[in-house]
Write an enzyme that holds these catalytic residues in place. Structure first.
Site, PDB file in Angstrom:
ATOM      1  N   GLU A  91      15.712   5.301 -45.647  1.00 35.16           N
ATOM      2  CA  GLU A  91      14.809   4.698 -44.667  1.00 35.16           C
ATOM      3  C   GLU A  91      13.343   4.843 -45.064  1.00 35.16           C
ATOM      4  O   GLU A  91      12.455   4.398 -44.326  1.00 35.16           O
ATOM      5  CB  GLU A  91      15.038   5.328 -43.286  1.00 35.16           C
ATOM      6  CG  GLU A  91      16.394   4.954 -42.684  1.00 35.16           C
ATOM      7  CD  GLU A  91      16.548   5.407 -41.246  1.00 35.16           C
ATOM      8  OE1 GLU A  91      15.707   6.202 -40.770  1.00 35.16           O
ATOM      9  OE2 GLU A  91      17.490   4.946 -40.578  1.00 35.16           O
ATOM     10  N   THR A 125      17.914 -10.869   1.845  1.00 41.27           N
ATOM     11  CA  THR A 125      19.325 -10.517   1.872  1.00 41.27           C
ATOM     12  C   THR A 125      20.196 -11.750   1.710  1.00 41.27           C
ATOM     13  O   THR A 125      19.767 -12.882   1.999  1.00 41.27           O
ATOM     14  CB  THR A 125      19.671  -9.788   3.182  1.00 41.27           C
ATOM     15  OG1 THR A 125      20.998  -9.250   3.088  1.00 41.27           O
ATOM     16  CG2 THR A 125      19.592 -10.718   4.372  1.00 41.27           C
ATOM     17  N   GLN A 145       0.826  -1.213   0.000  1.00 42.49           N
ATOM     18  CA  GLN A 145       0.000   0.000   0.000  1.00 42.49           C
ATOM     19  C   GLN A 145       0.859   1.262   0.000  1.00 42.49           C
ATOM     20  O   GLN A 145       0.459   2.288  -0.565  1.00 42.49           O
ATOM     21  CB  GLN A 145      -0.970  -0.005   1.178  1.00 42.49           C
ATOM     22  CG  GLN A 145      -0.364  -0.126   2.549  1.00 42.49           C
ATOM     23  CD  GLN A 145      -0.228  -1.576   3.021  1.00 42.49           C
ATOM     24  OE1 GLN A 145      -0.079  -2.482   2.210  1.00 42.49           O
ATOM     25  NE2 GLN A 145      -0.302  -1.772   4.328  1.00 42.49           N
ATOM     26  N   GLN A 190      23.969 -12.088   8.603  1.00 46.47           N
ATOM     27  CA  GLN A 190      22.975 -11.929   7.544  1.00 46.47           C
ATOM     28  C   GLN A 190      21.769 -12.826   7.757  1.00 46.47           C
ATOM     29  O   GLN A 190      20.643 -12.445   7.454  1.00 46.47           O
ATOM     30  CB  GLN A 190      23.613 -12.185   6.186  1.00 46.47           C
ATOM     31  CG  GLN A 190      24.618 -11.126   5.765  1.00 46.47           C
ATOM     32  CD  GLN A 190      24.046  -9.725   5.827  1.00 46.47           C
ATOM     33  OE1 GLN A 190      24.452  -8.927   6.671  1.00 46.47           O
ATOM     34  NE2 GLN A 190      23.117  -9.407   4.961  1.00 46.47           N
ATOM     35  N   HIS A 221      18.582 -11.487   9.565  1.00 46.51           N
ATOM     36  CA  HIS A 221      17.571 -10.625   8.949  1.00 46.51           C
ATOM     37  C   HIS A 221      16.231 -11.319   8.775  1.00 46.51           C
ATOM     38  O   HIS A 221      15.177 -10.714   9.010  1.00 46.51           O
ATOM     39  CB  HIS A 221      18.053 -10.162   7.567  1.00 46.51           C
ATOM     40  CG  HIS A 221      18.970  -8.982   7.596  1.00 46.51           C
ATOM     41  ND1 HIS A 221      18.536  -7.696   7.799  1.00 46.51           N
ATOM     42  CD2 HIS A 221      20.305  -8.891   7.425  1.00 46.51           C
ATOM     43  CE1 HIS A 221      19.559  -6.868   7.760  1.00 46.51           C
ATOM     44  NE2 HIS A 221      20.655  -7.571   7.537  1.00 46.51           N
ATOM     45  N   GLU A 236      24.573 -10.291  -3.229  1.00 44.64           N
ATOM     46  CA  GLU A 236      24.324  -8.925  -2.746  1.00 44.64           C
ATOM     47  C   GLU A 236      25.566  -8.410  -2.004  1.00 44.64           C
ATOM     48  O   GLU A 236      26.045  -7.307  -2.255  1.00 44.64           O
ATOM     49  CB  GLU A 236      23.115  -8.942  -1.814  1.00 44.64           C
ATOM     50  CG  GLU A 236      22.790  -7.596  -1.198  1.00 44.64           C
ATOM     51  CD  GLU A 236      21.710  -7.696  -0.128  1.00 44.64           C
ATOM     52  OE1 GLU A 236      21.159  -6.644   0.240  1.00 44.64           O
ATOM     53  OE2 GLU A 236      21.426  -8.817   0.349  1.00 44.64           O
ATOM     54  N   HIS A 237      26.050  -9.205  -1.056  1.00 48.08           N
ATOM     55  CA  HIS A 237      27.274  -8.892  -0.318  1.00 48.08           C
ATOM     56  C   HIS A 237      28.274 -10.019  -0.546  1.00 48.08           C
ATOM     57  O   HIS A 237      27.948 -11.183  -0.342  1.00 48.08           O
ATOM     58  CB  HIS A 237      27.013  -8.808   1.189  1.00 48.08           C
ATOM     59  CG  HIS A 237      25.858  -7.952   1.589  1.00 48.08           C
ATOM     60  ND1 HIS A 237      24.589  -8.466   1.804  1.00 48.08           N
ATOM     61  CD2 HIS A 237      25.779  -6.620   1.833  1.00 48.08           C
ATOM     62  CE1 HIS A 237      23.778  -7.492   2.156  1.00 48.08           C
ATOM     63  NE2 HIS A 237      24.459  -6.360   2.187  1.00 48.08           N
ATOM     64  N   ASP A 262      26.745  -2.230   6.246  1.00 49.57           N
ATOM     65  CA  ASP A 262      25.360  -1.986   6.652  1.00 49.57           C
ATOM     66  C   ASP A 262      25.218  -0.639   7.343  1.00 49.57           C
ATOM     67  O   ASP A 262      24.146  -0.021   7.293  1.00 49.57           O
ATOM     68  CB  ASP A 262      24.890  -3.084   7.602  1.00 49.57           C
ATOM     69  CG  ASP A 262      24.590  -4.389   6.880  1.00 49.57           C
ATOM     70  OD1 ASP A 262      24.381  -4.349   5.653  1.00 49.57           O
ATOM     71  OD2 ASP A 262      24.559  -5.436   7.541  1.00 49.57           O
ATOM     72  N   ASN A 305       9.699  -6.570   1.646  1.00 49.75           N
ATOM     73  CA  ASN A 305       9.400  -7.999   1.520  1.00 49.75           C
ATOM     74  C   ASN A 305       8.884  -8.322   0.123  1.00 49.75           C
ATOM     75  O   ASN A 305       8.890  -7.472  -0.786  1.00 49.75           O
ATOM     76  CB  ASN A 305       8.416  -8.436   2.608  1.00 49.75           C
ATOM     77  CG  ASN A 305       7.065  -7.735   2.492  1.00 49.75           C
ATOM     78  OD1 ASN A 305       6.704  -7.190   1.448  1.00 49.75           O
ATOM     79  ND2 ASN A 305       6.308  -7.727   3.581  1.00 49.75           N
ATOM     80  N   HIS A 350      11.529  13.511 -43.216  1.00 49.87           N
ATOM     81  CA  HIS A 350      12.633  13.821 -42.317  1.00 49.87           C
ATOM     82  C   HIS A 350      13.660  14.698 -43.031  1.00 49.87           C
ATOM     83  O   HIS A 350      14.149  15.693 -42.483  1.00 49.87           O
ATOM     84  CB  HIS A 350      13.315  12.533 -41.833  1.00 49.87           C
ATOM     85  CG  HIS A 350      12.590  11.817 -40.732  1.00 49.87           C
ATOM     86  ND1 HIS A 350      11.307  11.357 -40.871  1.00 49.87           N
ATOM     87  CD2 HIS A 350      12.988  11.500 -39.469  1.00 49.87           C
ATOM     88  CE1 HIS A 350      10.936  10.768 -39.748  1.00 49.87           C
ATOM     89  NE2 HIS A 350      11.941  10.844 -38.871  1.00 49.87           N
TER      90      HIS A 350
END
Length: 440
Positions: A427, A248, A193, A270, A273, A339-340, A373, A225, A432
Site C-alpha cells: 500500500e 405520518t 430551537q 392516521q 394527525h 411507516e405503518h 401507537d 414537523n 505501518h
C-alpha cells in the site's frame, strides 16, 4: 374524497412504482433556509433567544425554560387515574420489549493469544424531542425515554413546546409521563430551537446554578414537523439523530376478506394527525375499495377533527391503489415502504413475512396501528417517507455504539508481523510495517 390509482393489468418496475405512488409534499430543503438563522441565534444567545423564539412561534414567553421539579411532580398528582393506569401499562409493555433489544457483546479468539472483543457502549447523553403542535404526545415520551433508559444512557433531557394553556410549560400529561419515568430534566422549548439547544447547549444563568441552562447532547431523537426535520438535518454530524421524520403514513394491504369499516377507521386514525398525513389502501378487491370509500364518508363526518382528516384523505399523499393480486400488492407496499403497514388479508401472517420494507407491520384484523401507537410494546417512532427501505424504527440500538477491543500478545503479533509488513509495503505505507517490526 380519496383518489384511486388503478394498477390492474400493469406490472410496473420499482422505479415506475416509486414515481406513481402517492407521497406527502414535504420540502425539508426549503425549510432549512428558515431554520438556519434560528440555530445560529440559539447558539449565540442561548436562553434569551429561546424565550424570544417561544414568544414568536408558540405565543407564550416561558417564565421557566427548564421546568421546575415541583411542576413535574404536581402534574402526576392531578393526573386522571384512568390516564395514569394507561400510561403505566404502556411503560410496562414498552420496557419489556425494549429490554429484549439490548445487544450482547462477544469475543472472537482469532488465534492463540489474539482476540477481538465487541463492546456495546451507551452514548453519554441524549435529547428527546416530544411534539406539541396539533396534538400532544405523552406516548412519544415513553417511546423515546424507555428506549434510552434500556440502552443504559445516563443523562436524558426531554424537551417539548410550551403551551399557552399550561402557563408556558409543556403539556401537563407530557410532564406527568416524564415524572412516571423518573425524568427530571425537562424543557419548555419546541421546534427547531429545541434541536439547536440540544445540539449546541445553551447558557442561561437565571435558570440553574452556574451559567449553563442545557448541556449539549450526543444524540437527538423524536418526531416533529418539517422545521424540526430541517434542524436535525443541519445539526447531524455535530450530534447523531434518529431520522428526519416526515408526516405520518399508513398503508393497508387488504383483500376481499377485510372488514371495510375496520380499514376505513384505520385510515382515518392516521389522517387525524396532520393535513399532510398519508393514508393508502392497496387492495385486490374493487368491492372492498368501494365499501371503504363509503365508510370513509360516514367516519369523516363523525370524527372530531373532520376538516383535518378530510384534507389529508383528499390530498395527493392518500389513495386507494387497485392491484391484480397479492403478489402485485406486495410489490406496491414494498416499494412504498410505509411507516405503518397493516396486513388485512387471508393468511395475513404468511403475507407479512414477505414484506421487506416497512417501519412496523401490523398483522391481522386485531392489530391496528393505534395499538402500536400506545400499547403494543413496540416503538411508534418509525421511519417515514420511504426511509423504511434503509432505516429502522427507534429502539435501544439508537443509543448504543459498538466498539471493537483488540488484544494480541507478543507471540500472536509475531506470527502475523511479516504479513502486515507485506501489506503495508504493497500500500506504500512502510511506516505501518515498521511500527510492527520495531517490536521485534
Amino acid at each position: 374524497m380519496i383518489s384511486r390509482i388503478d394498477l390492474r393489468g400493469r406490472r410496473l418496475s420499482r422505479r415506475d412504482l416509486l414515481e406513481t405512488l402517492p407521497r406527502p409534499e414535504l420540502d425539508v430543503e426549503s425549510a432549512t433556509a428558515a431554520v438556519e438563522p434560528i440555530l445560529a441565534d440559539v447558539r449565540s444567545r442561548g436562553a434569551a433567544a429561546l424565550r424570544d423564539l417561544a414568544e414568536r412561534f408558540d405565543g407564550v414567553r416561558p417564565a421557566h425554560l427548564r421546568v421546575p421539579a415541583d411542576a413535574i411532580a404536581q402534574s402526576v398528582a392531578v393526573l386522571d387515574p384512568a390516564v395514569r393506569a394507561a400510561l403505566e401499562e404502556t411503560i410496562r409493555r414498552v420496557r419489556a420489549v425494549h429490554a429484549s433489544q439490548r445487544p450482547v457483546g462477544h469475543t472472537v479468539q482469532v488465534a492463540p493469544g489474539a482476540q477481538v472483543r465487541q463492546r456495546w457502549i451507551p452514548v453519554r447523553r441524549v435529547g428527546l424531542y416530544v411534539p406539541g403542535g396539533l396534538a400532544v404526545y405523552p406516548s412519544s415520551v415513553i417511546m423515546n425515554v424507555v428506549a434510552a433508559q434500556e440502552a443504559g444512557v445516563g443523562s436524558l433531557a426531554v424537551t417539548s413546546p410550551p403551551q399557552r394553556d399550561n402557563g408556558g410549560l409543556p403539556d401537563a400529561v407530557v410532564l406527568a409521563t416524564c415524572a412516571l419515568l423518573g425524568v427530571d430534566e425537562v424543557y419548555a422549548v419546541g421546534g427547531a430551537q429545541a434541536v439547536a439547544m440540544l445540539a449546541y447547549g445553551a447558557d442561561g444563568s437565571e435558570e440553574v446554578d452556574g451559567s449553563v441552562l442545557c448541556e449539549p447532547v450526543d444524540v437527538i431523537t423524536g418526531p416533529g414537523n418539517v422545521y424540526v426535520a430541517a434542524a436535525k438535518r443541519l445539526v447531524r454530524g455535530a450530534v447523531g439523530i434518529d431520522a428526519e421524520a416526515g408526516p405520518t403514513e399508513i398503508a393497508v394491504l387488504a383483500d376481499a376478506t377485510a372488514d371495510p369499516d375496520h380499514v376505513a377507521a384505520d385510515l382515518v386514525s392516521q389522517a387525524e394527525h396532520d393535513p399532510l398525513a398519508a393514508s393508502v389502501l392497496v387492495t385486490t378487491s374493487v368491492e372492498l375499495a368501494g365499501a371503504v370509500e363509503s365508510k370513509l364518508v360516514d367516519r369523516v363526518q363523525a370524527t372530531r377533527h373532520a376538516e383535518r382528516v378530510a384534507q389529508a384523505l383528499s390530498g395527493p399523499q392518500s389513495a386507494i391503489v387497485l392491484v391484480d393480486d397479492l403478489d402485485a400488492g406486495l410489490d406496491v407496499v414494498n416499494a412504498y415502504g410505509a411507516e405503518h403497514l397493516e396486513i388485512q388479508t387471508a393468511d395475513a401472517a404468511a403475507v407479512a413475512e414477505r414484506v421487506t420494507s416497512a417501519g412496523a407491520i401490523f398483522v391481522g384484523p386485531y392489530s391496528p396501528v393505534s395499538l402500536g401507537d400506545y400499547m403494543a410494546g413496540s416503538n411508534h417512532v418509525l421511519p417515514t417517507g420511504g426511509c423504511a427501505h434503509f432505516s429502522s424504527g427507534l429502539g435501544v440500538h439508537a443509543f448504543v455504539r459498538a466498539v471493537q477491543v483488540v488484544e494480541y500478545d507478543a507471540d500472536a503479533l509475531r506470527e502475523v508481523a511479516g504479513k502486515i509488513v507485506a501489506l503495508a509495503d504493497a500500500e506504500g505505507l512502510p511506516a505501518h510495517g515498521e511500527a510492527v517490526s520495531a517490536r521485534f
